[in-house]
Design a protein around this motif. Structure first.
Motif, PDB file in Angstrom:
ATOM      1  N   ILE A 118      36.040  37.549  50.829  1.00  0.00           N
ATOM      2  CA  ILE A 118      35.347  36.280  50.599  1.00  0.00           C
ATOM      3  C   ILE A 118      35.526  35.820  49.158  1.00  0.00           C
ATOM      4  O   ILE A 118      35.883  34.680  48.900  1.00  0.00           O
ATOM      5  CB  ILE A 118      33.852  36.418  50.947  1.00  0.00           C
ATOM      6  N   SER A 119      35.294  36.708  48.212  1.00  0.00           N
ATOM      7  CA  SER A 119      35.420  36.335  46.801  1.00  0.00           C
ATOM      8  C   SER A 119      36.873  36.504  46.356  1.00  0.00           C
ATOM      9  O   SER A 119      37.617  37.311  46.906  1.00  0.00           O
ATOM     10  CB  SER A 119      34.485  37.187  45.944  1.00  0.00           C
ATOM     11  N   PRO A 120      37.289  35.763  45.333  1.00  0.00           N
ATOM     12  CA  PRO A 120      38.687  35.839  44.878  1.00  0.00           C
ATOM     13  C   PRO A 120      39.008  37.169  44.207  1.00  0.00           C
ATOM     14  O   PRO A 120      38.109  37.908  43.783  1.00  0.00           O
ATOM     15  CB  PRO A 120      38.814  34.675  43.894  1.00  0.00           C
ATOM     16  N   LEU A 121      40.300  37.449  44.092  1.00  0.00           N
ATOM     17  CA  LEU A 121      40.760  38.727  43.541  1.00  0.00           C
ATOM     18  C   LEU A 121      40.314  38.900  42.101  1.00  0.00           C
ATOM     19  O   LEU A 121      39.923  40.000  41.704  1.00  0.00           O
ATOM     20  CB  LEU A 121      42.285  38.822  43.641  1.00  0.00           C
ATOM     21  N   TRP A 122      40.363  37.840  41.304  1.00  0.00           N
ATOM     22  CA  TRP A 122      40.002  37.988  39.889  1.00  0.00           C
ATOM     23  C   TRP A 122      38.538  38.357  39.723  1.00  0.00           C
ATOM     24  O   TRP A 122      38.184  39.104  38.819  1.00  0.00           O
ATOM     25  CB  TRP A 122      40.359  36.732  39.102  1.00  0.00           C
ATOM     26  N   GLU A 123      37.684  37.881  40.622  1.00  0.00           N
ATOM     27  CA  GLU A 123      36.272  38.230  40.535  1.00  0.00           C
ATOM     28  C   GLU A 123      36.051  39.696  40.916  1.00  0.00           C
ATOM     29  O   GLU A 123      35.302  40.421  40.242  1.00  0.00           O
ATOM     30  CB  GLU A 123      35.479  37.324  41.475  1.00  0.00           C
ATOM     31  N   ASN A 124      36.737  40.140  41.973  1.00  0.00           N
ATOM     32  CA  ASN A 124      36.631  41.545  42.378  1.00  0.00           C
ATOM     33  C   ASN A 124      37.190  42.473  41.305  1.00  0.00           C
ATOM     34  O   ASN A 124      36.634  43.540  41.044  1.00  0.00           O
ATOM     35  CB  ASN A 124      37.381  41.772  43.683  1.00  0.00           C
ATOM     36  N   LEU A 125      38.312  42.057  40.688  1.00  0.00           N
ATOM     37  CA  LEU A 125      38.917  42.881  39.648  1.00  0.00           C
ATOM     38  C   LEU A 125      38.011  42.987  38.432  1.00  0.00           C
ATOM     39  O   LEU A 125      37.889  44.056  37.831  1.00  0.00           O
ATOM     40  CB  LEU A 125      40.285  42.305  39.260  1.00  0.00           C
ATOM     41  N   SER A 126      37.348  41.895  38.074  1.00  0.00           N
ATOM     42  CA  SER A 126      36.433  41.965  36.928  1.00  0.00           C
ATOM     43  C   SER A 126      35.243  42.873  37.230  1.00  0.00           C
ATOM     44  O   SER A 126      34.798  43.632  36.363  1.00  0.00           O
ATOM     45  CB  SER A 126      35.960  40.564  36.543  1.00  0.00           C
ATOM     46  N   LYS A 127      34.750  42.843  38.475  1.00  0.00           N
ATOM     47  CA  LYS A 127      33.633  43.727  38.833  1.00  0.00           C
ATOM     48  C   LYS A 127      34.068  45.192  38.815  1.00  0.00           C
ATOM     49  O   LYS A 127      33.326  46.059  38.343  1.00  0.00           O
ATOM     50  CB  LYS A 127      33.095  43.358  40.215  1.00  0.00           C
ATOM     51  N   GLU A 128      35.275  45.450  39.327  1.00  0.00           N
ATOM     52  CA  GLU A 128      35.765  46.841  39.327  1.00  0.00           C
ATOM     53  C   GLU A 128      36.009  47.345  37.909  1.00  0.00           C
ATOM     54  O   GLU A 128      35.724  48.497  37.599  1.00  0.00           O
ATOM     55  CB  GLU A 128      37.055  46.950  40.148  1.00  0.00           C
ATOM     56  N   LEU A 129      36.570  46.495  37.050  1.00  0.00           N
ATOM     57  CA  LEU A 129      36.788  46.893  35.653  1.00  0.00           C
ATOM     58  C   LEU A 129      35.466  47.183  34.957  1.00  0.00           C
ATOM     59  O   LEU A 129      35.356  48.156  34.200  1.00  0.00           O
ATOM     60  CB  LEU A 129      37.552  45.806  34.902  1.00  0.00           C
ATOM     61  N   GLN A 134      31.897  51.576  32.915  1.00  0.00           N
ATOM     62  CA  GLN A 134      30.589  52.236  32.853  1.00  0.00           C
ATOM     63  C   GLN A 134      30.602  53.585  33.568  1.00  0.00           C
ATOM     64  O   GLN A 134      29.538  54.160  33.815  1.00  0.00           O
ATOM     65  CB  GLN A 134      29.527  51.336  33.483  1.00  0.00           C
ATOM     66  N   ASN A 135      31.802  54.100  33.919  1.00  0.00           N
ATOM     67  CA  ASN A 135      31.970  55.359  34.659  1.00  0.00           C
ATOM     68  C   ASN A 135      31.180  55.339  35.962  1.00  0.00           C
ATOM     69  O   ASN A 135      30.448  56.273  36.299  1.00  0.00           O
ATOM     70  CB  ASN A 135      31.570  56.571  33.819  1.00  0.00           C
ATOM     71  N   ASP A 136      31.383  54.265  36.703  1.00  0.00           N
ATOM     72  CA  ASP A 136      30.727  54.103  37.986  1.00  0.00           C
ATOM     73  C   ASP A 136      31.693  53.362  38.898  1.00  0.00           C
ATOM     74  O   ASP A 136      32.681  52.801  38.450  1.00  0.00           O
ATOM     75  CB  ASP A 136      29.427  53.296  37.816  1.00  0.00           C
ATOM     76  N   GLY A 137      31.452  53.407  40.176  1.00  0.00           N
ATOM     77  CA  GLY A 137      32.277  52.647  41.097  1.00  0.00           C
ATOM     78  C   GLY A 137      33.104  53.516  42.017  1.00  0.00           C
ATOM     79  O   GLY A 137      33.134  54.745  41.927  1.00  0.00           O
TER      80      GLY A 137
END
Length: 163
Positions: A118-129, A134-137
């Protein structure tokens, strides 16, 4: 509009940086370099809007947090003999630092592509980064599980560096 253009130049101003070049190359599909640069730009801009002046720092922290030091190779099952069960053998191997960085970046991109359609790749990539910095994910969890598997099978092999 001019302000956002200047901001994107500032964020990706150092395109000769090897990690930024590699991330652009991994993002690139079918030779569309400008689209990959735009995705990375938007990723860094969204990080910069949440954390002003810290986007590049979060990018580097996330990349170095997901780098892999140890990999696991699955050895084929041996032939089954009478009254003996065959089982999978995991052989740990040491990965060179550059290869480990590239594997971490690939796993980060894979997790961001699998995150949500649903959300664009750049938004997902920023959340993953951000989560990786924060050593989480998801990527960090996979890395820890892989290290635990390699540690439990370390008696099977002497480590050798693979380039």
């Amino acid at each position: 509009m001019v302000n956002s253009y200047k901001q994107s130049i500032i964020l990706l101003g150092n395109k000769s940086d090897p990690l930024i070049k590699k991330m652009i190359n991994l993002l690139m599909r079918d030779g569309k370099r400008s689209k990959a640069e735009t995705v990375l730009n938007k990723t860094l801009q969204s990080l910069d809007s949440e954390y002003p002046g810290r986007a590049i720092h979060i990018f580097y922290l996330g990349i170095f947090a997901v780098r892999q030091d140890i990999g696991v190779r699955l050895k084929p099952k041996p032939k089954t003999r009478r009254n003996k069960r065959s089982f999978n053998v995991y052989l740990p191997r040491v990965i060179s630092p550059i290869c480990g960085l590239h594997l971490g970046m690939r796993s980060l991109l894979k997790a961001s592509r699998d995150r949500s359609s649903i959300s664009p790749l750049w938004e997902n990539l920023s959340k993953e980064l951000l989560k990786a910095s924060q050593n989480d994910g998801e990527v960090i969890d996979k890395r820890y599980n892989l290290n635990k598997l390699a540690g439990s099978n370390k008696r099977r092999i002497h480590f050798g560096i693979r380039y």
